[in-house]
Scaffold this motif. Sequence first.
Motif, mmCIF file in Angstrom:
data_model
loop_
_atom_site.group_PDB
_atom_site.id
_atom_site.type_symbol
_atom_site.label_atom_id
_atom_site.label_comp_id
_atom_site.label_asym_id
_atom_site.label_seq_id
_atom_site.Cartn_x
_atom_site.Cartn_y
_atom_site.Cartn_z
ATOM 1 N N ALA A 72 9.439 -6.631 -1.745
ATOM 2 C CA ALA A 72 10.387 -5.795 -1.024
ATOM 3 C C ALA A 72 9.727 -4.551 -0.447
ATOM 4 C CB ALA A 72 11.534 -5.396 -1.948
ATOM 5 N N SER A 73 8.577 -4.175 -0.993
ATOM 6 C CA SER A 73 7.798 -3.039 -0.492
ATOM 7 C C SER A 73 6.322 -3.350 -0.712
ATOM 8 C CB SER A 73 8.200 -1.748 -1.209
ATOM 9 O OG SER A 73 8.012 -1.876 -2.609
ATOM 10 N N ASP A 74 5.437 -2.464 -0.303
ATOM 11 C CA ASP A 74 4.001 -2.705 -0.432
ATOM 12 C C ASP A 74 3.636 -2.955 -1.897
ATOM 13 O OD1 ASP A 74 3.528 -2.439 2.264
ATOM 14 O OD2 ASP A 74 3.120 -0.291 2.142
ATOM 15 N N THR A 75 3.083 -4.134 -2.156
ATOM 16 C CA THR A 75 2.764 -4.572 -3.516
ATOM 17 C C THR A 75 1.325 -5.075 -3.567
ATOM 18 O OG1 THR A 75 5.061 -5.148 -3.983
ATOM 19 C CG2 THR A 75 3.393 -6.216 -5.337
ATOM 20 N N TYR A 76 0.654 -4.808 -4.681
ATOM 21 C CA TYR A 76 -0.773 -5.094 -4.802
ATOM 22 C C TYR A 76 -1.060 -5.748 -6.153
ATOM 23 C CZ TYR A 76 -0.710 -1.414 -1.232
ATOM 24 O OH TYR A 76 -0.429 -0.650 -0.125
ATOM 25 N N TYR A 77 -2.256 -6.340 -6.254
ATOM 26 C CA TYR A 77 -2.796 -6.739 -7.552
ATOM 27 C C TYR A 77 -4.312 -6.774 -7.473
ATOM 28 C CZ TYR A 77 -3.096 -11.569 -5.652
ATOM 29 O OH TYR A 77 -3.373 -12.684 -4.894
ATOM 30 N N VAL A 103 -8.869 -5.648 -4.474
ATOM 31 C CA VAL A 103 -7.440 -5.357 -4.634
ATOM 32 C C VAL A 103 -6.720 -5.981 -3.452
ATOM 33 C CG1 VAL A 103 -5.666 -3.584 -4.793
ATOM 34 C CG2 VAL A 103 -7.884 -3.234 -5.908
ATOM 35 N N PHE A 104 -5.742 -6.825 -3.759
ATOM 36 C CA PHE A 104 -5.068 -7.612 -2.739
ATOM 37 C C PHE A 104 -3.724 -7.003 -2.408
ATOM 38 C CE2 PHE A 104 -2.933 -11.481 -1.098
ATOM 39 C CZ PHE A 104 -3.893 -11.868 -0.167
ATOM 40 N N HIS A 105 -3.446 -6.864 -1.107
ATOM 41 C CA HIS A 105 -2.147 -6.395 -0.622
ATOM 42 C C HIS A 105 -1.303 -7.640 -0.344
ATOM 43 C CE1 HIS A 105 0.270 -3.964 2.606
ATOM 44 N NE2 HIS A 105 0.964 -4.214 1.511
ATOM 45 N N LEU A 106 -0.303 -7.895 -1.202
ATOM 46 C CA LEU A 106 0.460 -9.135 -1.165
ATOM 47 C C LEU A 106 1.567 -9.076 -0.128
ATOM 48 C CD1 LEU A 106 1.061 -11.916 -2.502
ATOM 49 C CD2 LEU A 106 2.562 -10.688 -4.082
ATOM 50 N N SER A 142 0.916 -26.153 -16.035
ATOM 51 C CA SER A 142 -0.029 -25.345 -15.259
ATOM 52 C C SER A 142 0.740 -24.552 -14.218
ATOM 53 C CB SER A 142 -1.091 -26.224 -14.596
ATOM 54 O OG SER A 142 -0.533 -26.983 -13.532
ATOM 55 N N ASN A 143 0.092 -23.512 -13.712
ATOM 56 C CA ASN A 143 0.757 -22.641 -12.748
ATOM 57 C C ASN A 143 -0.299 -22.012 -11.840
ATOM 58 O OD1 ASN A 143 2.901 -21.075 -11.597
ATOM 59 N ND2 ASN A 143 2.107 -19.328 -12.737
ATOM 60 N N LYS A 144 -0.188 -22.281 -10.545
ATOM 61 C CA LYS A 144 -1.105 -21.705 -9.572
ATOM 62 C C LYS A 144 -0.313 -21.071 -8.439
ATOM 63 C CE LYS A 144 -4.867 -24.929 -10.598
ATOM 64 N NZ LYS A 144 -5.807 -25.947 -10.057
ATOM 65 N N MET A 145 -0.949 -20.133 -7.759
ATOM 66 C CA MET A 145 -0.277 -19.384 -6.700
ATOM 67 C C MET A 145 -1.129 -19.337 -5.447
ATOM 68 S SD MET A 145 1.184 -16.382 -9.146
ATOM 69 C CE MET A 145 0.014 -16.788 -10.425
ATOM 70 N N ASN A 146 -0.482 -19.537 -4.301
ATOM 71 C CA ASN A 146 -1.104 -19.339 -2.992
ATOM 72 C C ASN A 146 -0.529 -18.061 -2.395
ATOM 73 O OD1 ASN A 146 -2.428 -21.759 -3.364
ATOM 74 N ND2 ASN A 146 -1.104 -22.925 -2.011
ATOM 75 N N ASP A 147 -1.390 -17.072 -2.173
ATOM 76 C CA ASP A 147 -0.950 -15.765 -1.697
ATOM 77 C C ASP A 147 -1.477 -15.481 -0.304
ATOM 78 O OD1 ASP A 147 0.353 -15.321 -4.056
ATOM 79 O OD2 ASP A 147 -1.245 -14.125 -4.955
ATOM 80 N N THR A 148 -0.631 -14.871 0.511
ATOM 81 C CA THR A 148 -1.004 -14.427 1.848
ATOM 82 C C THR A 148 -0.912 -12.907 1.899
ATOM 83 O OG1 THR A 148 -0.135 -16.449 2.839
ATOM 84 C CG2 THR A 148 -0.465 -14.571 4.311
ATOM 85 N N GLY A 149 -1.905 -12.271 2.499
ATOM 86 C CA GLY A 149 -1.928 -10.817 2.604
ATOM 87 C C GLY A 149 -3.276 -10.355 3.106
ATOM 88 N N SER A 150 -3.811 -9.305 2.510
ATOM 89 C CA SER A 150 -5.127 -8.807 2.909
ATOM 90 C C SER A 150 -5.748 -8.033 1.765
ATOM 91 C CB SER A 150 -5.021 -7.920 4.151
ATOM 92 O OG SER A 150 -4.195 -6.801 3.888
ATOM 93 N N ASP A 151 -7.073 -8.058 1.726
ATOM 94 C CA ASP A 151 -7.808 -7.222 0.787
ATOM 95 C C ASP A 151 -7.836 -5.805 1.360
ATOM 96 O OD1 ASP A 151 -9.991 -5.867 -0.596
ATOM 97 O OD2 ASP A 151 -10.456 -7.840 -1.425
ATOM 98 N N ILE A 152 -7.545 -4.798 0.542
ATOM 99 C CA ILE A 152 -7.463 -3.442 1.080
ATOM 100 C C ILE A 152 -8.827 -2.900 1.504
ATOM 101 C CG2 ILE A 152 -5.369 -2.912 -0.209
ATOM 102 C CD1 ILE A 152 -7.086 -1.273 -2.134
#
Length: 267
Positions: free
Chosen positions: A95-100, A119-122, A163-173
């Motif tokens: 809902a707002s800028d989120t990272y991991y 650090v990934f901007h999701l 098992s659990n895997k995730m495909n994420d779209t975004g950018s590395d900061i």
Amino acid sequence: MKRVKMKLLAFISVSLISTNLLFSQNIEDKKTQAGLTGTFGLNSLRMGTSKMNTNGIGSDLGIGIVSHTAFKNSQNLGIASGLEFEFGTFKFEPASDTYYSYDPKFILSNENSKDAKGVFHLKERTQKPVYVTLPLMFLFRTDFIGDFRYFGKFGIRNSFLVSNKMNDTGSDITAPTQSTELLNMKSSGETFFYNGSVGMTLGAEWNFVGSTSLVAEAGYFYGITPLFLDRKDSNKTLFTLDNLATPTYFSNNANLNQILFKISILF
């Protein structure tokens, strides 16, 4: 010769009719039917946090075995159970800028963020869990009307995470102008290992040959357990930045609703 052919044809016809009647009687008297099943479904999420939103409808594909067992004193009441492998997708967007923080294949928790390679901007996430599901449902069905009988089921689906895997779209900061996909990412312990849902299905059974039946059903299931754990701050992975500096960690929160369509062949 013509008379012999006619007698042979009559004998075959009578044999087929007798065999069909015999098998029909057998299937009506059988206490247990078992066979193979395939499932296609639609996954809808009920969000429990304002920090993440759903991003469309997910899917569910399953394959396994199913059994229908009648109670001792009634063919119309029984238990439906089985064992299924389910391959699902859930779709989210922040809902707002989120990272991991992450290394090449793992999403890192707060306490392990010092080991991060970036650090990934999701922007979007497609989660791809695999479950082993053990349904346990009451079975209510009619007598055969010709080659068909109709049924309803009510009960619970018990799903255990494999098992659990995730495909994420975004950018590395470190390269914010470059769009990036991180595929098959893992986040240990974030998704709850058990997913329970209650619901009902309606369907029909077609005894199309011998004691073999084709079964079609459709149902709705309401998730009663959370998909994610609300872990302590040191184990959380997602965060927002307060004043563009201080990370505030949070856990995702959602429950799963499903519309499922199932085709089975029972023996």
